[in-house]
Design a protein around this motif. Structure first.
Motif, short mmCIF file in Angstrom:
data_model
loop_
_atom_site.label_atom_id
_atom_site.label_comp_id
_atom_site.label_asym_id
_atom_site.label_seq_id
_atom_site.Cartn_x
_atom_site.Cartn_y
_atom_site.Cartn_z
N ARG A 119 -32.55 16.78 -26.13
CA ARG A 119 -31.56 15.72 -26.40
C ARG A 119 -32.22 14.65 -27.25
O ARG A 119 -33.29 14.15 -26.89
N GLU A 144 -28.28 21.18 -22.42
CA GLU A 144 -28.10 21.35 -20.96
C GLU A 144 -27.85 22.82 -20.70
O GLU A 144 -27.73 23.59 -21.66
N MET A 166 -36.80 11.94 -21.96
CA MET A 166 -37.53 12.72 -22.94
C MET A 166 -36.56 13.32 -23.96
O MET A 166 -35.37 13.40 -23.72
N ARG A 187 -19.89 10.71 -14.50
CA ARG A 187 -20.74 11.70 -15.18
C ARG A 187 -20.48 11.69 -16.69
O ARG A 187 -19.42 11.37 -17.16
N GLY A 192 -33.94 16.94 -13.29
CA GLY A 192 -35.03 16.87 -14.25
C GLY A 192 -36.35 17.05 -13.51
O GLY A 192 -36.61 16.38 -12.51
N TYR A 252 -16.76 18.26 -18.63
CA TYR A 252 -16.15 19.40 -17.95
C TYR A 252 -15.84 19.19 -16.48
O TYR A 252 -15.32 20.07 -15.83
N TYR A 253 -16.12 18.02 -15.93
CA TYR A 253 -16.00 17.87 -14.48
C TYR A 253 -14.59 17.62 -13.98
O TYR A 253 -13.79 16.98 -14.64
N LEU A 271 -32.10 11.25 -10.36
CA LEU A 271 -32.96 12.43 -10.29
C LEU A 271 -32.17 13.70 -10.63
O LEU A 271 -32.70 14.62 -11.24
N GLU A 309 -32.49 11.51 -27.58
CA GLU A 309 -32.23 10.23 -26.92
C GLU A 309 -33.37 9.28 -27.26
O GLU A 309 -34.39 9.70 -27.78
N GLU A 362 -25.69 27.11 -10.84
CA GLU A 362 -24.26 27.19 -11.13
C GLU A 362 -23.68 28.26 -10.19
O GLU A 362 -24.27 29.33 -10.04
N THR A 416 -25.44 24.33 -18.35
CA THR A 416 -24.18 24.84 -17.78
C THR A 416 -23.37 25.65 -18.80
O THR A 416 -22.90 26.75 -18.49
#
Ligand code: HAM
Length: 428
Positions: free
Chosen positions: A113, A81, A122, A258, A309, A262-263, A283, A115, A131, A83
Protein backbone atom coordinates in the motif's frame (compact mmCIF):
# COMPACT_ATOMS: atom_id res chain seq x y z
CA UNK A 1 26.63 4.48 -4.42
CA UNK A 2 24.69 3.54 -1.32
CA UNK A 3 21.60 1.49 -1.99
CA UNK A 4 18.79 1.48 0.53
CA UNK A 5 15.56 -0.48 0.70
CA UNK A 6 12.61 1.54 -0.66
CA UNK A 7 10.77 3.82 1.77
CA UNK A 8 8.18 1.93 3.80
CA UNK A 9 9.94 -1.43 3.47
CA UNK A 10 12.30 -3.19 5.86
CA UNK A 11 14.67 -6.11 5.89
CA UNK A 12 13.81 -8.82 8.34
CA UNK A 13 17.22 -9.87 9.56
CA UNK A 14 17.98 -13.38 10.86
CA UNK A 15 17.54 -12.55 14.56
CA UNK A 16 14.09 -11.10 13.84
CA UNK A 17 13.17 -13.76 11.30
CA UNK A 18 13.27 -16.25 14.19
CA UNK A 19 10.44 -14.34 15.83
CA UNK A 20 8.49 -14.20 12.59
CA UNK A 21 8.86 -17.95 12.18
CA UNK A 22 7.75 -18.57 15.75
CA UNK A 23 4.68 -16.36 15.40
CA UNK A 24 3.75 -17.86 12.05
CA UNK A 25 4.14 -21.41 13.32
CA UNK A 26 2.04 -20.72 16.39
CA UNK A 27 -0.70 -19.14 14.30
CA UNK A 28 -0.64 -22.03 11.82
CA UNK A 29 -1.01 -24.45 14.72
CA UNK A 30 -4.03 -22.52 15.98
CA UNK A 31 -5.56 -22.42 12.48
CA UNK A 32 -5.19 -26.16 12.34
CA UNK A 33 -7.17 -26.52 15.59
CA UNK A 34 -9.89 -24.30 14.17
CA UNK A 35 -9.86 -26.38 10.95
CA UNK A 36 -8.71 -23.65 8.57
CA UNK A 37 -6.53 -24.62 5.61
CA UNK A 38 -3.87 -22.55 3.94
CA UNK A 39 -4.38 -20.85 0.58
CA UNK A 40 -1.63 -19.09 -1.38
CA UNK A 41 -2.59 -16.67 -4.12
CA UNK A 42 -0.43 -14.58 -6.47
CA UNK A 43 1.16 -11.40 -5.20
CA UNK A 44 -0.11 -9.48 -8.23
CA UNK A 45 -3.55 -9.57 -9.75
CA UNK A 46 -5.48 -7.76 -12.47
CA UNK A 47 -6.08 -4.20 -11.27
CA UNK A 48 -9.78 -4.58 -11.92
CA UNK A 49 -10.04 -7.22 -9.18
CA UNK A 50 -9.25 -4.65 -6.50
CA UNK A 51 -11.27 -1.89 -8.17
CA UNK A 52 -14.32 -4.13 -8.04
CA UNK A 53 -13.46 -6.09 -4.92
CA UNK A 54 -12.06 -3.51 -2.51
CA UNK A 55 -14.14 -0.70 -4.05
CA UNK A 56 -13.45 2.18 -6.42
CA UNK A 57 -14.12 4.84 -3.81
CA UNK A 58 -11.83 3.51 -1.08
CA UNK A 59 -8.53 5.18 -0.16
CA UNK A 60 -6.78 1.92 -0.99
CA UNK A 61 -7.93 1.92 -4.61
CA UNK A 62 -7.86 5.67 -5.14
CA UNK A 63 -4.53 6.50 -3.56
CA UNK A 64 -2.56 3.50 -2.40
CA UNK A 65 -2.19 0.86 -5.07
CA UNK A 66 1.07 -0.14 -6.73
CA UNK A 67 -0.26 -0.48 -10.25
CA UNK A 68 1.85 -1.13 -13.33
CA UNK A 69 1.48 -2.21 -16.90
CA UNK A 70 3.22 -5.44 -17.86
CA UNK A 71 4.98 -5.97 -21.18
CA UNK A 72 1.74 -7.30 -22.63
CA UNK A 73 -0.07 -4.04 -21.83
CA UNK A 74 -2.15 -5.50 -18.97
CA UNK A 75 -2.80 -3.39 -15.91
CA UNK A 76 -1.63 -5.34 -12.87
CA UNK A 77 -1.53 -4.39 -9.19
CA UNK A 78 0.53 -5.65 -6.27
CA UNK A 79 -2.15 -6.90 -3.88
CA UNK A 80 -3.05 -4.31 -1.23
CA UNK A 81 -4.95 -6.93 0.80
CA UNK A 82 -5.86 -10.60 0.62
CA UNK A 83 -9.64 -10.89 0.61
CA UNK A 84 -10.29 -9.99 -3.04
CA UNK A 85 -7.64 -12.49 -4.19
CA UNK A 86 -8.98 -15.31 -2.01
CA UNK A 87 -12.51 -14.70 -3.27
CA UNK A 88 -11.22 -14.61 -6.86
CA UNK A 89 -9.48 -17.94 -6.29
CA UNK A 90 -12.64 -19.36 -4.69
CA UNK A 91 -14.71 -18.42 -7.73
CA UNK A 92 -12.12 -19.37 -10.35
CA UNK A 93 -11.50 -22.79 -8.79
CA UNK A 94 -15.20 -23.38 -8.09
CA UNK A 95 -14.59 -24.03 -4.41
CA UNK A 96 -18.30 -23.35 -3.88
CA UNK A 97 -18.72 -26.88 -5.25
CA UNK A 98 -16.36 -28.41 -2.66
CA UNK A 99 -17.89 -31.11 -0.46
CA UNK A 100 -16.93 -29.46 2.79
CA UNK A 101 -18.76 -26.20 3.32
CA UNK A 102 -18.09 -23.59 4.48
CA UNK A 103 -14.61 -23.30 2.98
CA UNK A 104 -12.31 -22.06 5.76
CA UNK A 105 -8.98 -20.67 4.58
CA UNK A 106 -6.04 -18.74 5.96
CA UNK A 107 -3.09 -16.97 4.37
CA UNK A 108 0.14 -15.22 5.19
CA UNK A 109 1.98 -12.84 2.97
CA UNK A 110 3.11 -9.40 1.96
CA UNK A 111 0.61 -6.74 0.89
CA UNK A 112 1.50 -3.42 -0.70
CA UNK A 113 0.00 0.00 0.00
CA UNK A 114 1.39 3.37 -0.98
CA UNK A 115 0.72 4.96 2.41
CA UNK A 116 2.67 7.54 4.36
CA UNK A 117 5.11 5.40 6.33
CA UNK A 118 5.37 5.80 10.08
CA UNK A 119 5.77 3.44 12.99
CA UNK A 120 3.35 0.57 12.35
CA UNK A 121 2.53 1.74 8.86
CA UNK A 122 4.49 0.18 6.03
CA UNK A 123 4.33 0.18 2.26
CA UNK A 124 5.12 -3.52 2.22
CA UNK A 125 3.25 -5.00 5.14
CA UNK A 126 2.68 -8.60 6.10
CA UNK A 127 -0.71 -9.95 6.96
CA UNK A 128 -2.11 -13.12 8.39
CA UNK A 129 -5.74 -13.39 7.35
CA UNK A 130 -8.62 -15.82 7.23
CA UNK A 131 -11.67 -16.03 5.01
CA UNK A 132 -14.70 -18.28 5.50
CA UNK A 133 -16.91 -18.67 2.46
CA UNK A 134 -20.27 -20.36 2.23
CA UNK A 135 -22.00 -19.81 5.57
CA UNK A 136 -24.19 -17.06 6.92
CA UNK A 137 -24.38 -18.55 10.39
CA UNK A 138 -23.60 -15.85 12.99
CA UNK A 139 -21.64 -18.54 14.87
CA UNK A 140 -19.06 -18.26 12.07
CA UNK A 141 -18.70 -14.53 12.75
CA UNK A 142 -18.07 -15.36 16.39
CA UNK A 143 -15.62 -18.13 15.46
CA UNK A 144 -13.59 -15.81 13.25
CA UNK A 145 -13.41 -13.17 15.99
CA UNK A 146 -12.49 -15.86 18.52
CA UNK A 147 -9.71 -17.12 16.25
CA UNK A 148 -8.20 -13.63 15.96
CA UNK A 149 -8.35 -13.05 19.72
CA UNK A 150 -6.94 -16.50 20.43
CA UNK A 151 -3.92 -15.90 18.21
CA UNK A 152 -3.04 -12.77 20.19
CA UNK A 153 -3.74 -14.33 23.57
CA UNK A 154 -1.81 -17.54 22.91
CA UNK A 155 1.19 -15.43 21.97
CA UNK A 156 0.88 -13.72 25.33
CA UNK A 157 -0.82 -10.38 24.61
CA UNK A 158 -3.25 -9.16 27.22
CA UNK A 159 -3.85 -5.43 26.58
CA UNK A 160 -6.39 -5.97 23.86
CA UNK A 161 -9.73 -4.45 23.12
CA UNK A 162 -12.29 -5.83 20.71
CA UNK A 163 -14.69 -3.42 19.03
CA UNK A 164 -17.64 -4.68 17.02
CA UNK A 165 -20.38 -3.09 14.98
CA UNK A 166 -23.01 -4.09 12.48
CA UNK A 167 -23.37 -2.41 9.13
CA UNK A 168 -26.56 -4.37 8.49
CA UNK A 169 -27.68 -5.96 5.26
CA UNK A 170 -27.90 -4.15 1.88
CA UNK A 171 -31.27 -2.64 2.74
CA UNK A 172 -30.25 -1.36 6.19
CA UNK A 173 -27.00 -0.02 4.83
CA UNK A 174 -28.79 1.86 2.05
CA UNK A 175 -31.26 3.41 4.51
CA UNK A 176 -28.41 4.46 6.75
CA UNK A 177 -26.44 5.85 3.84
CA UNK A 178 -29.40 8.04 2.88
CA UNK A 179 -29.74 9.26 6.47
CA UNK A 180 -26.05 10.19 6.58
CA UNK A 181 -26.23 12.10 3.29
CA UNK A 182 -29.21 14.03 4.60
CA UNK A 183 -27.42 14.75 7.88
CA UNK A 184 -24.07 15.88 6.46
CA UNK A 185 -25.23 17.74 3.32
CA UNK A 186 -25.95 21.03 5.17
CA UNK A 187 -22.36 20.88 6.53
CA UNK A 188 -20.70 19.83 3.29
CA UNK A 189 -18.61 22.97 2.84
CA UNK A 190 -17.24 22.69 6.41
CA UNK A 191 -15.90 19.18 5.88
CA UNK A 192 -12.44 18.24 4.62
CA UNK A 193 -12.05 17.72 0.88
CA UNK A 194 -11.95 13.93 1.27
CA UNK A 195 -15.22 13.96 3.19
CA UNK A 196 -16.81 16.26 0.63
CA UNK A 197 -16.32 13.60 -2.01
CA UNK A 198 -17.13 10.80 0.46
CA UNK A 199 -20.54 12.40 0.96
CA UNK A 200 -21.55 11.41 -2.55
CA UNK A 201 -19.49 8.26 -2.90
CA UNK A 202 -19.13 6.60 0.45
CA UNK A 203 -20.78 8.59 3.26
CA UNK A 204 -20.11 5.91 5.91
CA UNK A 205 -16.42 6.67 5.70
CA UNK A 206 -17.05 10.22 6.96
CA UNK A 207 -17.59 8.65 10.38
CA UNK A 208 -14.02 7.46 10.71
CA UNK A 209 -12.39 10.59 9.24
CA UNK A 210 -9.49 11.74 11.40
CA UNK A 211 -9.64 15.34 10.12
CA UNK A 212 -13.31 15.95 10.81
CA UNK A 213 -13.45 13.92 13.99
CA UNK A 214 -14.31 16.94 16.16
CA UNK A 215 -16.83 18.58 13.85
CA UNK A 216 -20.10 19.06 15.82
CA UNK A 217 -22.07 17.26 13.11
CA UNK A 218 -20.15 14.08 13.94
CA UNK A 219 -21.63 13.94 17.41
CA UNK A 220 -25.21 14.30 16.18
CA UNK A 221 -24.83 11.93 13.22
CA UNK A 222 -27.44 9.18 12.99
CA UNK A 223 -26.30 5.84 14.43
CA UNK A 224 -26.17 2.74 12.26
CA UNK A 225 -27.78 0.52 14.87
CA UNK A 226 -30.97 2.61 14.66
CA UNK A 227 -31.20 1.78 10.97
CA UNK A 228 -30.80 -1.97 11.13
CA UNK A 229 -33.88 -3.87 9.99
CA UNK A 230 -35.19 -6.67 12.20
CA UNK A 231 -33.23 -9.38 10.42
CA UNK A 232 -29.94 -7.50 10.72
CA UNK A 233 -30.62 -6.67 14.37
CA UNK A 234 -31.33 -10.29 15.15
CA UNK A 235 -28.16 -11.35 13.34
CA UNK A 236 -26.04 -8.93 15.36
CA UNK A 237 -27.69 -10.07 18.61
CA UNK A 238 -26.74 -13.67 17.81
CA UNK A 239 -23.10 -12.74 17.13
CA UNK A 240 -22.95 -10.96 20.49
CA UNK A 241 -24.61 -13.88 22.26
CA UNK A 242 -22.04 -16.32 20.87
CA UNK A 243 -19.16 -14.04 21.85
CA UNK A 244 -20.57 -13.86 25.36
CA UNK A 245 -20.96 -17.65 25.45
CA UNK A 246 -17.22 -17.92 24.74
CA UNK A 247 -16.40 -15.31 27.36
CA UNK A 248 -15.03 -12.83 24.80
CA UNK A 249 -15.35 -9.21 25.95
CA UNK A 250 -16.30 -6.63 23.37
CA UNK A 251 -17.46 -3.08 23.02
CA UNK A 252 -19.93 -1.93 20.38
CA UNK A 253 -18.52 1.02 18.43
CA UNK A 254 -21.11 2.52 16.12
CA UNK A 255 -18.50 4.54 14.25
CA UNK A 256 -16.58 1.44 13.22
CA UNK A 257 -17.22 1.35 9.48
CA UNK A 258 -13.92 -0.08 8.10
CA UNK A 259 -12.03 1.29 5.14
CA UNK A 260 -13.04 -1.25 2.53
CA UNK A 261 -16.31 -1.26 0.63
CA UNK A 262 -17.26 -4.89 0.77
CA UNK A 263 -18.54 -5.14 4.34
CA UNK A 264 -22.04 -5.75 5.62
CA UNK A 265 -23.40 -7.06 8.92
CA UNK A 266 -20.56 -7.72 11.36
CA UNK A 267 -17.49 -5.46 11.33
CA UNK A 268 -14.78 -5.65 13.97
CA UNK A 269 -11.38 -4.38 14.97
CA UNK A 270 -8.93 -5.42 17.65
CA UNK A 271 -6.84 -2.66 19.19
CA UNK A 272 -3.83 -2.73 21.45
CA UNK A 273 -4.31 -0.85 24.68
CA UNK A 274 -0.70 -1.31 25.77
CA UNK A 275 0.94 1.86 26.99
CA UNK A 276 3.49 3.22 24.56
CA UNK A 277 2.12 1.40 21.54
CA UNK A 278 2.06 4.57 19.47
CA UNK A 279 -0.52 6.40 17.43
CA UNK A 280 -1.71 3.51 15.33
CA UNK A 281 -3.31 0.98 17.61
CA UNK A 282 -5.35 -1.24 15.29
CA UNK A 283 -3.91 -4.73 15.32
CA UNK A 284 -6.53 -6.46 13.18
CA UNK A 285 -9.72 -5.77 11.31
CA UNK A 286 -12.35 -7.71 9.48
CA UNK A 287 -15.99 -8.37 8.88
CA UNK A 288 -18.67 -9.98 6.79
CA UNK A 289 -18.93 -9.45 3.05
CA UNK A 290 -21.98 -11.27 1.74
CA UNK A 291 -22.03 -9.62 -1.69
CA UNK A 292 -18.40 -9.98 -2.70
CA UNK A 293 -18.41 -13.45 -4.25
CA UNK A 294 -21.25 -12.45 -6.55
CA UNK A 295 -19.57 -9.12 -7.33
CA UNK A 296 -16.55 -11.08 -8.52
CA UNK A 297 -18.58 -13.35 -10.79
CA UNK A 298 -19.42 -16.25 -8.47
CA UNK A 299 -22.72 -17.57 -7.11
CA UNK A 300 -24.40 -15.74 -4.24
CA UNK A 301 -22.17 -16.88 -1.35
CA UNK A 302 -21.73 -15.30 2.07
CA UNK A 303 -18.25 -14.62 3.41
CA UNK A 304 -16.44 -13.29 6.46
CA UNK A 305 -12.82 -12.85 7.45
CA UNK A 306 -10.17 -10.67 9.02
CA UNK A 307 -6.53 -9.78 8.62
CA UNK A 308 -3.88 -8.86 11.16
CA UNK A 309 -0.61 -7.09 10.51
CA UNK A 310 2.36 -9.18 11.62
CA UNK A 311 4.54 -6.08 12.09
CA UNK A 312 1.97 -4.62 14.47
CA UNK A 313 1.63 -7.93 16.28
CA UNK A 314 5.40 -8.02 16.88
CA UNK A 315 5.31 -4.38 18.01
CA UNK A 316 2.57 -5.21 20.51
CA UNK A 317 4.59 -8.15 21.85
CA UNK A 318 7.55 -5.86 22.31
CA UNK A 319 5.55 -3.14 24.04
CA UNK A 320 4.04 -5.73 26.40
CA UNK A 321 7.58 -7.07 27.06
CA UNK A 322 6.75 -10.57 25.91
CA UNK A 323 9.81 -12.68 25.19
CA UNK A 324 9.04 -15.27 22.58
CA UNK A 325 10.59 -18.67 23.32
CA UNK A 326 12.77 -18.61 20.24
CA UNK A 327 15.43 -21.24 20.59
CA UNK A 328 18.79 -19.52 20.51
CA UNK A 329 20.95 -22.38 21.74
CA UNK A 330 22.92 -24.53 19.35
CA UNK A 331 23.03 -28.30 19.95
CA UNK A 332 26.68 -28.80 19.19
CA UNK A 333 29.86 -27.06 17.99
CA UNK A 334 32.79 -29.04 16.61
CA UNK A 335 36.24 -27.73 17.51
CA UNK A 336 39.10 -28.99 15.38
CA UNK A 337 42.78 -28.15 15.33
CA UNK A 338 45.21 -29.38 12.66
CA UNK A 339 44.72 -30.52 9.09
CA UNK A 340 43.73 -34.10 9.84
CA UNK A 341 41.38 -32.98 12.58
CA UNK A 342 39.77 -30.48 10.18
CA UNK A 343 38.97 -33.29 7.78
CA UNK A 344 37.55 -35.41 10.59
CA UNK A 345 35.58 -32.36 11.77
CA UNK A 346 33.99 -31.83 8.36
CA UNK A 347 32.98 -35.49 8.36
CA UNK A 348 31.54 -35.48 11.89
CA UNK A 349 29.57 -32.28 11.26
CA UNK A 350 28.10 -33.80 8.10
CA UNK A 351 27.20 -37.06 9.83
CA UNK A 352 25.61 -35.32 12.82
CA UNK A 353 23.49 -33.21 10.49
CA UNK A 354 22.32 -36.40 8.77
CA UNK A 355 21.17 -37.49 12.26
CA UNK A 356 19.15 -34.23 12.57
CA UNK A 357 21.53 -32.68 15.08
CA UNK A 358 21.95 -28.92 14.81
CA UNK A 359 25.67 -28.45 14.58
CA UNK A 360 28.24 -25.97 13.35
CA UNK A 361 32.02 -25.58 13.18
CA UNK A 362 34.62 -22.87 12.74
CA UNK A 363 35.24 -21.47 9.28
CA UNK A 364 37.48 -18.57 10.34
CA UNK A 365 40.68 -20.51 11.00
CA UNK A 366 40.42 -19.63 14.68
CA UNK A 367 42.80 -21.08 17.26
CA UNK A 368 41.40 -23.58 19.78
CA UNK A 369 40.62 -20.82 22.28
CA UNK A 370 38.81 -18.74 19.66
CA UNK A 371 36.76 -21.76 18.65
CA UNK A 372 35.70 -22.33 22.27
CA UNK A 373 34.70 -18.67 22.46
CA UNK A 374 32.65 -19.07 19.29
CA UNK A 375 30.94 -22.13 20.81
CA UNK A 376 30.11 -20.04 23.89
CA UNK A 377 28.76 -17.16 21.84
CA UNK A 378 26.52 -19.55 19.94
CA UNK A 379 25.36 -21.05 23.26
CA UNK A 380 26.36 -24.54 22.16
CA UNK A 381 25.10 -27.25 24.50
CA UNK A 382 27.96 -29.59 23.59
CA UNK A 383 31.35 -29.22 22.02
CA UNK A 384 33.25 -31.99 20.32
CA UNK A 385 36.99 -31.39 20.47
CA UNK A 386 39.15 -32.96 17.80
CA UNK A 387 42.81 -32.23 18.43
CA UNK A 388 45.92 -34.00 17.26
CA UNK A 389 46.33 -36.01 20.46
CA UNK A 390 42.69 -37.09 20.30
CA UNK A 391 43.07 -38.15 16.69
CA UNK A 392 46.10 -40.21 17.51
CA UNK A 393 44.03 -42.11 20.05
CA UNK A 394 41.05 -42.23 17.62
CA UNK A 395 38.83 -40.47 20.16
CA UNK A 396 37.08 -37.13 20.51
CA UNK A 397 36.44 -35.12 23.62
CA UNK A 398 32.79 -34.28 24.26
CA UNK A 399 32.12 -31.46 26.68
CA UNK A 400 28.73 -30.56 28.15
CA UNK A 401 29.01 -26.78 28.21
CA UNK A 402 26.62 -26.17 31.12
CA UNK A 403 28.36 -28.51 33.62
CA UNK A 404 31.85 -28.56 32.10
CA UNK A 405 31.80 -32.38 32.24
CA UNK A 406 34.00 -34.04 29.64
CA UNK A 407 34.15 -37.58 28.28
CA UNK A 408 36.33 -39.25 25.75
CA UNK A 409 34.36 -41.08 23.11
CA UNK A 410 35.78 -43.35 20.40
CA UNK A 411 35.62 -41.64 17.01
CA UNK A 412 33.46 -44.33 15.47
CA UNK A 413 30.86 -43.84 18.23
CA UNK A 414 30.92 -40.07 18.38
CA UNK A 415 27.96 -39.36 16.09
CA UNK A 416 25.62 -41.79 17.81
CA UNK A 417 26.80 -40.63 21.24
CA UNK A 418 26.16 -36.94 20.61
CA UNK A 419 22.92 -37.57 18.72
CA UNK A 420 21.64 -39.60 21.67
CA UNK A 421 22.71 -36.91 24.17
CA UNK A 422 21.06 -34.11 22.22
CA UNK A 423 17.91 -35.95 21.30
CA UNK A 424 17.59 -37.58 24.69
CA UNK A 425 17.48 -34.05 26.08
CA UNK A 426 19.86 -34.82 28.97
CA UNK A 427 23.17 -33.02 29.26
CA UNK A 428 24.83 -35.06 31.95
P1 HAM B 1 -7.30 -3.80 6.81
O1 HAM B 1 -8.00 -3.22 7.98
O2 HAM B 1 -7.04 -2.93 5.66
O3 HAM B 1 -8.19 -5.04 6.37
O4 HAM B 1 -5.93 -4.44 7.27
C1 HAM B 1 -5.88 -5.40 8.31
C2 HAM B 1 -4.66 -5.21 9.17
O5 HAM B 1 -3.47 -5.16 8.37
C3 HAM B 1 -4.62 -3.90 9.94
O6 HAM B 1 -5.40 -3.98 11.11
C4 HAM B 1 -3.14 -3.78 10.24
O7 HAM B 1 -2.78 -4.61 11.32
C5 HAM B 1 -2.52 -4.33 8.99
N1 HAM B 1 -2.16 -3.22 8.08
C6 HAM B 1 -2.92 -2.62 7.15
N2 HAM B 1 -2.24 -1.64 6.52
C7 HAM B 1 -1.02 -1.62 7.07
C8 HAM B 1 0.18 -0.86 6.84
N3 HAM B 1 0.23 0.08 5.91
N4 HAM B 1 1.26 -1.12 7.60
C9 HAM B 1 1.23 -2.08 8.55
N5 HAM B 1 0.16 -2.84 8.79
C10 HAM B 1 -0.96 -2.62 8.06
C11 HAM B 1 -7.91 -5.84 5.31
O8 HAM B 1 -6.85 -5.88 4.73
C12 HAM B 1 -9.03 -6.81 4.99
N6 HAM B 1 -8.64 -7.61 3.82
C13 HAM B 1 -9.35 -7.68 6.19
C14 HAM B 1 -10.42 -8.67 5.93
C15 HAM B 1 -10.25 -9.96 5.63
N7 HAM B 1 -11.71 -8.43 5.93
C16 HAM B 1 -12.35 -9.54 5.62
N8 HAM B 1 -11.49 -10.48 5.41
Amino acid sequence: MSMKAPRGTVDILPKDAKKWQYVENEIKRICNHYCYEEIRTPIFEHTELFQRGVGDTTDIVQKEMYTFEDRGGRSLTLRPEGTASVVRAFVQNKLHGAVNQPVKMYYFGPMFRYERPQQGRMRQLNQFGVEVLGSSDPAVDAEVIDLAMTCYQKLGLSSLKLFINSLGDQESRQDYRNALVEHFTPHQSELCSDCQSRLAQNPLRILDCKTDRDHPAMKTAPAILDYLNDESKEYFEKVKEYLEAMGIDYEVDQNLVRGLDYYNHTAFEIMSEAEGFGAITTLAGGGRYNGLVEELGGPDTPGIGFAMGIERLLMALEVENIELPVNEALDCFVIAQGEMAQKEGVKVVHQLRQQNVQVDKDYQQRKMKGQFKAADRLKAKYTIVLGESELEKQVANVKAMDTGDQVEVPLDKIVDYVAEKVQGGSQS
